[in-house]
Design a protein around this motif. Structure first.
Motif, PDB file in Angstrom:
ATOM      1  N   ASN A 161       0.241   3.809  -2.932  1.00 48.65           N
ATOM      2  CA  ASN A 161      -0.390   5.091  -2.614  1.00 48.65           C
ATOM      3  C   ASN A 161       0.342   5.744  -1.449  1.00 48.65           C
ATOM      4  O   ASN A 161      -0.113   5.700  -0.304  1.00 48.65           O
ATOM      5  N   GLU A 172      -4.670   5.866   7.901  1.00 46.11           N
ATOM      6  CA  GLU A 172      -5.349   5.306   6.725  1.00 46.11           C
ATOM      7  C   GLU A 172      -4.586   4.113   6.178  1.00 46.11           C
ATOM      8  O   GLU A 172      -5.173   3.086   5.828  1.00 46.11           O
ATOM      9  N   ARG A 173      -3.260   4.244   6.100  1.00 41.60           N
ATOM     10  CA  ARG A 173      -2.451   3.157   5.561  1.00 41.60           C
ATOM     11  C   ARG A 173      -2.573   1.905   6.419  1.00 41.60           C
ATOM     12  O   ARG A 173      -2.695   0.792   5.912  1.00 41.60           O
ATOM     13  N   SER A 201     -13.714   6.391  -6.231  1.00 40.64           N
ATOM     14  CA  SER A 201     -12.936   7.584  -6.592  1.00 40.64           C
ATOM     15  C   SER A 201     -13.588   8.353  -7.741  1.00 40.64           C
ATOM     16  O   SER A 201     -13.432   9.583  -7.835  1.00 40.64           O
ATOM     17  N   VAL A 257      -6.062   0.343   5.775  1.00 46.42           N
ATOM     18  CA  VAL A 257      -6.132  -0.264   4.444  1.00 46.42           C
ATOM     19  C   VAL A 257      -5.270  -1.517   4.397  1.00 46.42           C
ATOM     20  O   VAL A 257      -5.657  -2.537   3.809  1.00 46.42           O
ATOM     21  N   VAL A 292       0.833  -1.204   0.000  1.00 47.66           N
ATOM     22  CA  VAL A 292       0.000   0.000   0.000  1.00 47.66           C
ATOM     23  C   VAL A 292       0.867   1.252   0.000  1.00 47.66           C
ATOM     24  O   VAL A 292       0.580   2.232  -0.701  1.00 47.66           O
ATOM     25  N   ALA A 323     -10.981   3.702  -0.465  1.00 47.34           N
ATOM     26  CA  ALA A 323      -9.741   4.280  -0.996  1.00 47.34           C
ATOM     27  C   ALA A 323      -8.604   3.319  -0.716  1.00 47.34           C
ATOM     28  O   ALA A 323      -8.579   2.651   0.316  1.00 47.34           O
ATOM     29  N   MET A 324      -7.654   3.239  -1.658  1.00 47.74           N
ATOM     30  CA  MET A 324      -6.501   2.341  -1.502  1.00 47.74           C
ATOM     31  C   MET A 324      -5.249   3.038  -2.026  1.00 47.74           C
ATOM     32  O   MET A 324      -5.308   3.870  -2.905  1.00 47.74           O
ATOM     33  N   ASP A 350       0.528   8.678  -0.548  1.00 45.23           N
ATOM     34  CA  ASP A 350      -0.129   9.874   0.001  1.00 45.23           C
ATOM     35  C   ASP A 350      -1.038   9.575   1.196  1.00 45.23           C
ATOM     36  O   ASP A 350      -1.499  10.503   1.869  1.00 45.23           O
ATOM     37  N   LEU A 351      -1.326   8.293   1.450  1.00 41.65           N
ATOM     38  CA  LEU A 351      -2.175   7.949   2.588  1.00 41.65           C
ATOM     39  C   LEU A 351      -1.451   8.276   3.898  1.00 41.65           C
ATOM     40  O   LEU A 351      -0.241   8.033   4.028  1.00 41.65           O
ATOM     41  N   ASP A 352      -2.187   8.826   4.879  1.00 40.94           N
ATOM     42  CA  ASP A 352      -1.546   9.068   6.167  1.00 40.94           C
ATOM     43  C   ASP A 352      -1.401   7.742   6.919  1.00 40.94           C
ATOM     44  O   ASP A 352      -1.919   6.710   6.489  1.00 40.94           O
ATOM     45  N   ASP A 353      -0.701   7.782   8.031  1.00 40.15           N
ATOM     46  CA  ASP A 353      -0.361   6.543   8.735  1.00 40.15           C
ATOM     47  C   ASP A 353      -1.608   5.758   9.154  1.00 40.15           C
ATOM     48  O   ASP A 353      -1.659   4.530   9.003  1.00 40.15           O
TER      49      ASP A 353
END
Length: 575
Positions: free
Chosen positions: A408, A415-416, A468, A419, A404, A574-575, A410-413
């Motif tokens: 991506n 969110e990552r 998206s 996911v 991930v 979102a991923m 750009d995901l914050d911690d």
């Protein structure tokens, strides 16, 4: 609403019955040459001794398909090729888009179903071998409940027997606090192995352990309290695994072997009253018909050992009685490995002989193969031990997090992490469920975590991609669900037909208790959407086409999310 193929079948059934003078199957199937093909004229003609093309012509002339087809053509020896009307398909899509069940109608004949699955042993680690029973059972629970059945989950844990003498004595030797700390850290195997090693080497410990078994079987209060503490510590750890795996099992679903111990003598008495018991080599047995050994001699089901002790067969027969008579179940599903097939078949047959398993009640062995390593042998760790399930799940999340972060960044911690958990656990579950359950499969990290092919990440990404589209368009997905859908391009029609086939996909899955069929459907749906998205612009299309394609996209996302949910897998936005 129904799959168009099912609807055609319903429309033609009276026509075929009229021709046959009795109920007759129209045999409606998908076709490469048309949207569908009716094949029932051939077997009916053979039955009636007439020309199949004449029967096909009578079916066409009936006009039963006028409202759903633009073209009805007789081909070959009597096949009927059908092309669905675009307006009919669009109307069916519109009808399911405004509801929550996506065209799936609750079963008109609901059953009470007991599902026996997972079944770890107290004071023993859950290994990769528990993965299949747990995720297959969990998926079937979700599907059957959604289909309208009353489902009772039973986690038949191993919590009784001779080993508990040494386990309780070892618990006393090391102290409850030390044991609890080790088990909370996942060292159930260490506890069991230490007790077993001590039993092998220490005669005094052996004597204490044997005495403790007698006390356990006599329901000595102090011993029972220690046993309960051991079960409590083990189930607390099992719950950690179930939480990671995101399955529905709770403590309320526990039905250990201990529950049935007081009832086993009654089972023997009822078998004796039914005059089914015989003696064989000192043991008390039942000879179910149709089972023989290698020498073609009748094979007995031993229900009481020569020592007077009960065994798994006694326990399993007692389970059948309890599930049918106390719970009122008319369908018993046993999600148990394939090596237990003969044992369960014999148990079911004896239960039928005794009158405990009579129609409509039935028992089904939902068998499954093994999880293999790259060497195509049972999956093992580098040390040669069985792979701990919790460690396997943790590694799945770690590997997913790396994938991930690369895909991506750009995901914050937070969110990552979420996911990664969703993708990692989903990947493990889907790799198992997408394999025909009766087959073995090779555990392959690279394949199961890939973002292409028949994998959970591919399906999850397809769902996230659709979400998206709506974010970029700044359109609320719920706002398009009453939009009139138009099907002007071939990829739109293919996607429409696939969406309408969802109810049949679930029916086919439950008919054989085979989750891989639903997985195949979802993969085909995702591929159809990708083809649609590639060939049919959504954002750049003019109205009303743009809104129509947004409605198709939303319905696809909802179906993907719902289908994955029935498999116990989350579809992130979102991923």
């Amino acid at each position: 609403m129904a799959d168009p193929l099912s609807l055609v079948n319903d429309l033609l059934a009276p026509v075929f019955a009229d021709i046959a003078g009795a109920p007759a199957d129209p045999v409606v199937r998908p076709s490469d040459r048309a949207d569908a093909q009716v094949n029932g004229a051939l077997p009916l003609a053979k039955q009636l001794g007439t020309n199949p093309r004449e029967i096909a012509q009578r079916v066409v002339d009936s006009g039963a398909l006028q409202t759903v087809c633009t073209d009805v053509e007789i081909a070959g020896p009597g096949f009927i090729n059908l092309t669905f009307d675009d307006a009919f398909l669009a109307a069916e899509l519109g009808a399911i888009a405004v509801g929550d069940r996506l065209g799936i109608v609750a079963d008109p004949h609901p059953r009470t179903v007991v599902i026996d699955y997972s079944a770890p042993n107290v004071a023993k680690e859950m290994h990769a071998g528990h993965l299949r029973t747990t995720v297959i059972g969990d998926a079937l629970v979700r599907m059957l409940e959604f289909a309208g059945h009353t489902v009772i989950r039973e986690n038949h844990i191993g919590d009784w027997g001779r080993p508990f003498g040494m386990l309780i004595e070892h618990l006393l030797d090391i102290g409850e606090d030390v044991a609890a700390e080790g088990m909370q850290q996942g060292d159930l195997d260490g506890f069991y192995k230490a007790a077993n090693a001590k039993f092998a080497d220490d005669e005094e410990f052996q004597a204490r352990s044997r005495d403790r078994v007698v006390k356990l079987q006599s329901y000595d209060p102090e011993t029972i309290a220690l046993w309960e503490r051991l079960v409590e510590m083990s189930t607390a750890y099992f719950n950690q695994v179930y939480d990671k795996l995101d399955v529905l099992l709770t403590d309320d679903d526990l039905m250990g072997e201990s529950v049935y111990q007081p009832k086993m003598q009654e089972t023997i008495d009822r078998l004796r009253s039914a005059e089914l018991l015989e003696e064989s080599d000192g043991a008390t047995v039942v000879f179910p018909p149709g089972f023989t050994n290698r020498d073609n001699e009748p094979l007995p089901l031993i229900v009481q050992a020569r020592t007077g002790g009960f065994n798994y067969a006694t326990s399993d027969l007692t389970c059948v009685i309890d599930r049918v008579e106390r719970l009122g179940a008319d369908l018993l599903l046993y999600v148990v490995g394939a090596p237990q097939a003969q044992h369960l078949q014999m148990v079911f047959e004896v239960a039928k002989m005794a009158g405990w398993l009579e129609p409509p009640a039935e028992a089904v062995h939902v068998s499954f193969g093994s999880v293999l390593g790259e060497d195509r042998k049972m999956l093992r760790s580098r040390s040669g031990d069985a792979v701990k399930l919790v460690e396997l799940l943790d590694e799945a999340v770690e590997r997913a997090a790396a994938a991930v972060a690369e895909k991506n960044p750009d995901l914050d911690d937070a969110e990552r992490d979420e996911v990664a958990r969703t993708i990692g656990i989903g990947a493990v579950k889907y790799a198992d469920l997408s394999t025909d359950r009766i087959k073995d499969y090779v555990f392959d990290w690279d394949r199961m975590l890939a973002f292409e092919g028949n994998t959970a990440p591919y399906l999850q990404y397809a769902h996230a991609r659709i979400c998206s589209i709506f974010r970029r368009a700044e359109v609320d997905r719920t706002s398009v669900r009453s939009t009139e859908i138009a099907l002007g391009e071939p990829p739109e029609r293919e996607l429409a037909k696939r969406l309408l086939a969802y109810p049949s996909a679930l029916d086919d899955t439950l008919a054989t208790y085979s989750p891989h069929k639903l997985c195949t459907y979802l993969f085909d749906l995702a591929q159809d959407f990708m083809s649609f998205y590639e060939h049919c612009p959504v954002m750049k299309a003019d109205e009303p086409v743009r809104s129509s394609r947004l409605a198709l996209s939303d319905l696809t996302a909802r179906t993907l999310e719902h289908g994955l949910g029935l498999l116990g897998i989350t579809a992130p936005e979102a991923m």
